[in-house]
Each structure stands twice: as structure tokens, then as C-alpha cells.
Design an enzyme around this catalytic site. Structure first.
Site, short mmCIF file in Angstrom:
data_model
loop_
_atom_site.label_atom_id
_atom_site.label_comp_id
_atom_site.label_asym_id
_atom_site.label_seq_id
_atom_site.Cartn_x
_atom_site.Cartn_y
_atom_site.Cartn_z
N ASP A 267 3.53 -0.20 -19.72
CA ASP A 267 2.71 -0.33 -17.89
C ASP A 267 3.45 -0.62 -17.21
O ASP A 267 4.18 0.77 -17.46
CB ASP A 267 3.54 -2.84 -18.09
C1 BGC Z 1 -0.15 -4.24 -14.92
C2 BGC Z 1 -1.40 -3.84 -16.14
C3 BGC Z 1 -2.15 -3.11 -14.55
C4 BGC Z 1 -2.05 -2.17 -14.97
C5 BGC Z 1 -2.49 -0.57 -14.22
C6 BGC Z 1 -0.37 -2.95 -13.59
O1 BGC Z 1 0.80 -3.72 -12.76
O2 BGC Z 1 0.84 -5.17 -15.04
O3 BGC Z 1 -1.54 -5.28 -16.29
O4 BGC Z 1 -3.36 -2.63 -16.95
O5 BGC Z 1 -0.69 -2.20 -13.41
O6 BGC Z 1 -3.13 -1.23 -12.99
#
Ligand code: BGC
Length: 746
Positions: A267
Site C-alpha cells: 500500500d
Molecule cells: C489506500 C489504498 C489505495 C492507495 C492508492 C492508500 O492510501 O489505502 O487503498 O489504493 O492509497 O491511492
């Protein structure tokens, strides 16, 4: 626009697959580049251009604009040594420009076909703009409506979330990922994120392996079986080992057991956060831990780019692991057809937001609305009888808010609001009095009350649009108090004093506690954040041009103190019942302590949620009868069939989601009091009866035992069939080892 980007000779390609060929020619640094995902920087600054040329960028996320993305690809394809195209990722969570209802709302449709169509539209719209990969579906099971990301989830139940999650994967990816209008899916966040302590985003999670296997993992496995090309790790610290450095999750379970052959992305910054968690001492160790856990691509932070080379040289990361990761990443690029088609040409796609896409969004919104209360059949509204209608509330006419969380690309101007749609329905037939009452859902300013009360007074029926603004749910937007925010309850109370027939439509990103609210209104419909076509969908439902058919994908607590409250709980040694429950007000003063007869409940809230999982009313009415089963006992090689007749005696056409629940009476570990094992959506005309059948295979009754082995255990099972998780019509059957045992049972 179509061109071959790989600079290998055809002869080479004959003997080696493209991916193997590339891997054999890549430098270690180029391999690490493939394992690196840059965050979009708006445009193409020099540092990005140079990094792409050097082959150091495998992926970019959150970079938009067709021309920019095509130029990025051109640099990668024409100016980097090996010409490997970049995979462009984006959070296409519940639509791209045409927004479907939030995922929790989609789950409330209990209709995988509608969900699949929504994802198909999202994929086509995103692909048109040069996106190849979405970070969806999010299949984190959660039992905590305080958690802002419940909006993005598919609810509390592993079976429902599995069916909805796999439908999303199919919708995004189709049968052939290389089709230009398909994008790669990403099952996230593996795993346990939805159990964040007290519903505080990013907080610690403590989940036993058994719970992981029986409750948390199944929707991920369903997405994998549906072909999900990628997985994302979670931000969370799971039992002391953060998910982004957790070998058990991403290596042992995902690769060794499930044989996942796509790639895993971290993530956002979750690799570097291994340091913040107190798990890795520095960036180098963080990179090592993540790679060792088989996290193939690093999102946003750059610890891989800066450390893997030396880690490999020091033999602290085996080269095979790097090659494996790169092979997985390149294979997804190949499956997407990126080598043949690195660029997008929007002209080859239908335009975004076209009528067909809007119809899909409208149908999804209709099916996701859940009718929670409808006293005196206040709904549907009778157009012929209404002379004037008051439309009140901060969410009656706000396209932006109705789109919900994760709507980077959603087009506000395309949104049709409830007020617009109601005006259209009204034409010249009845008057509409409009007032906001409060400026925003959070506002504590009561200056608008008088105008709202006046509007209500002038009307014979009042429809209120209240709830939560989009920003009150979603990532990092958790709430400890989940009542209607601001002074909305007060406004409702004031309006209820007028004694008009009052309907409340709630738009929200989570279950709100409605125990107080519900007393102020005759009818209550839960529309979640319904997306672009929320207005026309809600208007159709209010006026009976459509019948509500959504069912709750999550239990609605009466008050926060009940959380977590979910239907598939364990029984305990002292389960509560209506006979055993004593309300705090009924306990005499100076009562002496006793535990005799005491059971598991809260004295002030009881033991049941306000609305149970699976619940949802209709304008139609459904009767269940003639329950029958093909056998009383069946062996592990057989199947049992359960059938029921469902009849609609009402004058409304309607759809009922018929649900099958099973209870394993005694097990190697204690089993939930009920588990959803099947559901079917049936359309019933007035007076119509349909036979609904479920087949249960022994494998459907399997579970992970106390040694975390998947077993099918013979024994007694109860089952229930009905319209929600409190279904009462049921029976029992035995799963037996062999036919001899059958005779013993008889
Ligand atoms: C979130 C993800 C997301 C990623 C990209 C993160 O803060 O937890 O679910 O896909 O950002 O934007």
C-alpha cells in the site's frame, strides 16, 4: 497507435517467452525498476522522465490525462533500453467518471450481476483514459461502522463479500484481460485491515489464524479464483507483524497454499512504514522484510530502488526472489496486452457517461437502496394524491456529496440529484417546497430550521435527505459517534412535530445509529452514497416506479456501544433471548447481585442490532412456505437440496433476496450461530409464486478447525431460509460419514 514495444528479435521470441527473454536481458537495476511504482506528480517532471528512460519505473499511480499518459508510455517504450511499457494504476473504486453506488451500497444489492456490470463500465471508462489497473475490489471484512473505510467494503459477511468481490473482479477484467476495455483488478488489503481496533483507521489488528482463515481470507480467495491479477497488502500491523512484511500472508498463504501467480503491490508508503510500526530499523531492512514477504512492487516510497541492489549483493535477498517478482509483474503487463498496445486511443471507446453507462449506474443505485421502515405504507408516494411535497435536507440537491468517497474522477456535473429527479416527476402535477434546513450534514447552525419547517408545513408529505457528506467516510475518516451528524436529528424532531407524513432518505458511507432518528419519521430508506444516478433511482423508488429490494450487507447497531455486533457471532455459554433480557430501567434499586439466568446482553441496548444483516423491506410482501429438503442425511459425496416457495400476495411487483443460513450445531471448534450459505434474487409479480432451490455440497460446510486444517465434519446442522438473517423457517439435516451411519441416525 498499436505497436510492438519489445526490442527482441522474432527468433529470440520463438525460443523464449517474451517475459523470460526480457528477464534474461535485464540488469538488476532495471528489475528493481519494474518493482517500483511512482506516485503521479502531475505532468512529467524531468526526474520522472529520466527515471523512465533508465527503466526505473515499473508503474505509476494517480497520474491522469490521456496525453500525459501516452507520452509517459512513449518515453518508456521508445527511450528506455528494453522498451517495457508502464502499468498505470488508479483507484477506480466504484466507477471512474460515472459513479456507481459506494461498494457497501453495491453489496446491499446482493446482485453480483449488477455489480459486475458496474465494474465493467468503470473499466471501460478508465481504460479509455489510459488506466490499466484499478486498486479494487476492497474485500476487507469489517464489523465496525466507525471505520471510515466500511464505505469501501462489502460488509461483514465472508460469503456475500466473496460473491460481490468476485463479481467486481470479473467486471473489471472480463474473460480476456487483453481486451482494450478491461483493466487489472487488485484484491485489497491483504489482510485484516477491516478489524482496525475501535474502527480507527490504520490501527493495530489482532486476529487469530483461525479467524483469518474462516472469516477474513475467503473473499480474497474468491477474488483469486475469479482471476484477480494483483493483490495489495494492508497498512495494518497484524498480530505484531505488519501486513507488508508478513511472510505468512503474502508468501505462505497467498503463494504456497493458494498458488497465486499475479503480483503483490504494497500500500502507499507501507514499506517505509515498517519502520514507523517499529518492525524494521531502517529503510534497507524495511525493503528486505517486504521483499522477503514476497511483496513484489513498492507503492510510492522508494526503499526498493535504493536498497535492493546492495541487499542482493550482500546475499541477503536471493536473486531468484527478484526474478520471480519481476516475472509476475511482466506477466500481468503481458496479459493486459500492454506490449502490443501501450497507448490509449479514446476515440476507439464509447464516450464516458453515455446513456448505457448511466442506465447501469441507475439500476445499481435502485438495487442498492434498502427500505428500513415503512409505517402505514407511506411509500410509495401516490402521485395522483399528492398536492404538494416538501423536499428538505442538505443532501437533496448535492451531486458532489451523493458520489461518496473515492471519486477522484467522478464528474459532479453528470450527477442527477433527488431534487432534480423529483421535479421532473412532479412536472405540473404537484408543488414542491424546497429548503435545506442545514447547510451541511455537520453544521450546527439552526438558522435554516424555520424555513425548513415552513416548507414542511405547506406540504402534505415531507421527504428529508440527510446523512453524511462524502468526506465523513472513507480512508482516515472514522467517527466515534455515528449518529446523524450536526443538528439533523433536531431538525427531524422539529419537523416530526408537524404530524405530516414524513420520509427520510439517508445517504451515508456507513451504517449510522438510527435508534433515535427512526421515531421521527414514517418511512426510512437507506441510499448509501448512491452515485451519479442516485437522484433518478431514489425518485423512482419513492414514487413506486421501482420497488426497493436492497438488503443490509452489515448489521446496523442501535448504539455505538454495541459494536462489534454481527449476525454470525458465536453463541457463548449464556446466549441472550427475549426471555432473559432485562432492561436497565426494569432492575429494582438496591438489587442484589445475581448471575442466575443472566445472559450475554447490554442492559441498555439488548442483544440485537437495530436492523439485522440481510434485512430490507419492499413495497411488495413475501410469504415463504412449503419448505422441503431432498434428504435428511447426506454423505460427503452427496448434495442436499433445499427448496421453498416464495409468494408475493401484494399488488406490487418486487424482488426478494432469498437467503439460506446454516448452523453447524457442534464442531471441532465452536461454530457461528448462523452462516450465510446461499442467496437468490427472485422477481415476483403480484400474486406470483416461485420455487427457490439451494443445493448444499459438503464442501460448503467445511471450515478451518482448531489446527487450522480445512475439514468437513459430519454432524447435525440446522438451516433457515428467509428474507433476512433472523429467518425462522427452517429445518435440520445430518452430514454423515457413510450410509451405515445413516441407519444409526434413523
Ligand atoms: C489506500 C489504498 C489505495 C492507495 C492508492 C492508500 O492510501 O489505502 O487503498 O489504493 O492509497 O491511492
Amino acid at each position: 497507435m498499436t505497436r510492438s514495444a519489445t526490442k527482441s528479435s522474432p527468433v529470440e521470441l520463438e525460443t523464449k517467452s517474451r517475459v523470460d527473454d526480457l528477464i534474461s536481458r535485464m540488469t538488476l537495476r532495471e528489475k528493481i525498476g519494474q518493482m517500483t511504482q511512482f506516485a503521479g506528480q502531475g505532468g512529467i517532471p524531468n526526474n520522472l522522465r529520466e527515471s523512465i528512460k533508465k527503466g526505473l519505473v515499473g508503474s505509476i499511480l494517480n497520474q491522469v490525462g490521456v496525453d500525459t499518459l501516452n507520452e509517459i508510455q512513449r518515453i518508456a517504450v521508445d527511450e528506455s533500453r528494453l522498451g517495457i511499457p508502464i502499468i498505470i494504476g488508479r483507484d477506480v473504486i466504484h466507477g471512474f467518471q460515472t459513479m456507481m453506488p459506494i461498494p457497501l451500497g453495491q453489496a446491499a444489492s446482493w446482485n453480483p450481476k449488477v455489480v459486475e456490470k458496474g465494474a465493467e463500465v468503470a473499466a471501460a471508462e478508465a481504460a479509455r483514459y489510459g488506466v490499466h489497473w484499478t486498486f479494487a475490489p476492497m474485500v476487507d471484512i469489517t464489523r465496525d461502522p466507525r471505520w471510515g473505510r466500511i464505505a469501501e467494503s462489502l460488509g461483514e459477511d465472508p460469503f456475500l463479500a466473496s460473491r460481490v468481490g468476485e463479481a467486481m473482479v470479473k467486471g473489471f477484467q472480463g474473460k480476456d484481460l487483453s481486451q482494450p476495455d478491461r483493466i487489472a483488478a487488485c484484491a485489497k488489503h491483504f489482510a485484516g485491515y477491516g478489524y482496525s481496533e475501535a474502527g480507527r483507521d490504520y490501527a493495530y489488528v489482532n486476529i487469530s489464524e483461525n479467524e483469518l482463515r474462516n472469516i477474513v481470507f475467503p473473499p480474497f480467495k474468491a477474488c483469486l479464483d475469479a482471476g484477480a491479477a494483483t493483490f495489495m497488502t494492508a497498512f495494518s500491523d497484524l498480530n505484531g507483524v505488519p501486513a507488508t512484511g508478513n511472510e505468512f500472508l503474502t508468501k505462505r498463504v497467498l503463494r504456497d497454499e493458494w498458488k497465486f501467480d499475479g503480483f503483490v503491490v504494497s500500500d502507499w508508503d507501507s514499506v517505509i512504514q515498517l519502520i514507523t510500526h517499529g518492525f524494521s530499523e531502517n529503510e534497507k531492512e524495511a525493503a528486505r522484510e517486504a521483499v522477503q514477504a514476497w511483496v513484489d512492487m513498492e507503492m510510492a516510497s522508494r526503499t526498493y530502488l535504493q536498497n535492493i541492489e546492495s541487499l542482493v549483493k550482500e546475499e541477503r535477498i536471493p536473486m531468484e526472489n527478484i526474478d520471480r517478482a519481476v516475472r509476475a509483474i511482466l506477466s500481468v503487463k503481458e496479459k493486459l496486452g500492454l506490449f502490443e498496445r501501450p497507448y490509449t486511443n479514446p476515440e476507439l471507446f464509447p464516450v464516458n457517461g453515455n446513456e448505457k453507462y448511466m442506465d447501469v449506474a441507475k439500476e445499481a443505485a435502485i438495487q442498492s437502496c434498502v427500505l428500513l421502515k415503512n409505517d402505514y405504507q407511506t411509500l410509495p408516494l401516490n402521485r395522483d394524491k399528492i398536492k404538494s411535497l416538501a423536499v428538505i435536507g442538505p443532501l437533496a440537491d448535492d451531486g458532489f456529496e451523493q458520489m461518496g468517497t473515492w471519486t477522484f474522477d467522478g464528474v459532479e456535473e453528470w450527477c442527477q440529484t433527488p431534487l432534480q429527479a423529483i421535479r421532473e416527476k412532479a412536472g405540473d402535477e404537484f408543488e414542491i417546497h424546497v429548503a435545506k434546513g442545514v447547510d451541511t450534514t455537520r453544521s450546527k447552525d439552526k438558522h435554516g430550521f424555520a424555513e425548513a419547517i415552513d416548507a414542511a408545513r405547506k406540504a402534505d408529505t415531507v421527504v428529508m435527505f440527510m446523512g453524511e457528506e462524502a468526506i465523513l467516510s472513507g480512508e482516515a475518516h472514522c467517527r466515534a459517534d455515528i449518529d446523524l451528524p450536526g443538528v439533523q436529528n433536531e431538525l427531524l424532531r422539529e419537523i416530526s412535530k408537524l404530524g405530516k407524513s414524513t420520509i427520510l432518505v439517508v445517504m451515508a458511507g456507513r451504517p449510522l445509529t438510527l435508534d433515535q432518528t427512526r421515531h421521527y419519521v414514517n418511512s426510512m430508506m437507506y441510499a448509501w452514497h448512491p452515485g451519479t444516478m442516485g437522484g433518478p433511482a431514489i425518485a423512482d423508488l419513492l414514487f413506486g416506479d421501482a420497488t426497493p429490494s436492497g438488503k443490509l450487507p452489515v448489521s446496523f447497531p442501535k448504539m455505538v456501544g454495541q459494536i462489534p455486533i454481527y449476525y454470525n457471532q458465536r453463541n457463548s455459554g449464556k446466549p441472550a433471548s427475549h426471555d432473559s433480557f432485562t432492561h436497565i430501567d426494569h432492575i429494582p434499586s438496591r438489587a442484589t447481585q445475581t448471575s442466575v439466568g443472566n445472559t450475554a446482553f447490554h442492559m441498555d441496548a439488548g442483544f440485537e442490532p437495530l436492523y439485522p444483516f440481510g434485512f430490507g423491506l419492499s413495497y411488495a410482501h413475501f410469504e415463504y412456505y412449503n419448505l422441503r429438503q431432498s434428504k435428511d442425511s447426506f454423505t460427503k459425496k452427496e448434495t442436499i437440496e433445499i427448496q421453498v416457495d416464495v409468494h408475493n400476495p401484494s399488488r406490487y411487483q418486487g424482488a426478494e433476496v432469498v437467503q439460506l443460513y446454516v448452523r453447524d450445531v457442534a464442531g471441532n471448534i465452536t461454530r457461528p450461530v448462523k452462516e450465510l450459505k446461499g442467496f437468490k434474487r427472485v422477481n415476483l409479480d403480484p400474486g406470483e409464486t416461485k420455487n427457490v432451490s439451494f443445493k448444499i455440497k459438503p464442501r460448503d460446510l467445511s471450515f478451518y478447525d482448531r489446527n487450522n486444517k480445512l475439514i468437513i465434519e459430519p454432524g447435525l446442522f440446522y438451516f433457515w431460509v428467509g428474507g433476512n438473517s433472523n429467518a425462522e423457517l427452517g429445518g435440520k439435516f445430518h452430514l454423515i460419514e457413510n450410509l451405515d451411519q445413516n441407519q444409526n441416525n434413523a
